[in-house]
Design an enzyme around this catalytic site. Sequence first.
Site, PDB file in Angstrom:
ATOM      1  CE  LYS A 195     -28.518  -5.822 -24.072  1.00 34.03           C
ATOM      2  NZ  LYS A 195     -29.312  -5.616 -22.835  1.00 34.03           N
ATOM      3  CE  LYS A 248     -30.842  -8.329 -26.535  1.00 35.92           C
ATOM      4  NZ  LYS A 248     -31.438  -7.856 -25.269  1.00 35.92           N
TER       5      LYS A 248
END
Length: 322
Positions: A195, A248
Amino acid sequence: MAEFPKVRMRRLRKANLRWMFREARLSPENLITPIFVDENIKEKKPIESMPDYFRIPLEMVDKEVEECLEKDLRSFILFGIPSYKDETGSSAYDQNGVIQKAVRRIKAEFPDAVIVTDVCLCEYTTHGHCGVVKDGEIVNDETLPIIGKTAVSHAESGADIVAPSGMMDGMVKAIREALDAAGFESTPIMSYSAKYASNFYSPFRDAAESGFKFGDRRGYQMDIHNAREAMREIELDVKEGADIIMVKPALPYLDIIRMVRERFDLPLAAYNVSGEYSMIKAAIKNGWLSEEAIYEVLISIKRAGADLIITYHSKEIAEKLQ
């Protein structure tokens, strides 16, 4: 290898043949729909920075799921806007918390719906960070028992998959141990493994009321300049017990998705995040892009190697896929 004119690549591009040879395919089964559940409202509330997307009242979450199921969308990831926040995010693991109640409500009506729950503290803390704060620092190890407790409370409420997103070191291990100790050995973990500290999250922070009150999240989310570091993060999560791994955001990190796909065999999710969504929607509303751009974006993520895509476009693309 044969060459032109024996080889003519256009032979397989005829209108009635193209679909047979598509290497990447998109279906509603590949998509996970995010739902922002707000226990402080009674009607759907538009999210200003996310055109055509809404916060959903707790009392209407089952209706939202029903509308998606009618479009063959079966999987959902829940984010909560709680009625109270504190320094340590205790409402995240409250058995009467917004996510816990939402999961029970959905499962009572639609037991076969797949419910993924976001496990993080940012929506539940007064400071908006993803961990416990002491002297202006996000304290990693003291955060782990809290997210473990949160994951267990979600599993007890009926969540099918828990998804830790806080990028705390050891978070998968802490959650796996907590789930196993509570008798939830079969509950999978979908880790937000890679992320990045991205600019593309801003609309989400409006939607989930999870903006931070000081500093930024670069001390725990990944540096946008790094690729090999993502492989280390994912390898650690796999060793700690992750069942599904995630990259992400998606669009600016298609190279990372491809690297992960080539190196790891676990199911791979990609999050087509709020900024990506709002960027495309704004361009469509201004007439700069056609709606076909949505499909192209999602198929590019699939083509890069993602098995699952979390996307705010799920309902509109599902209608086109039916």
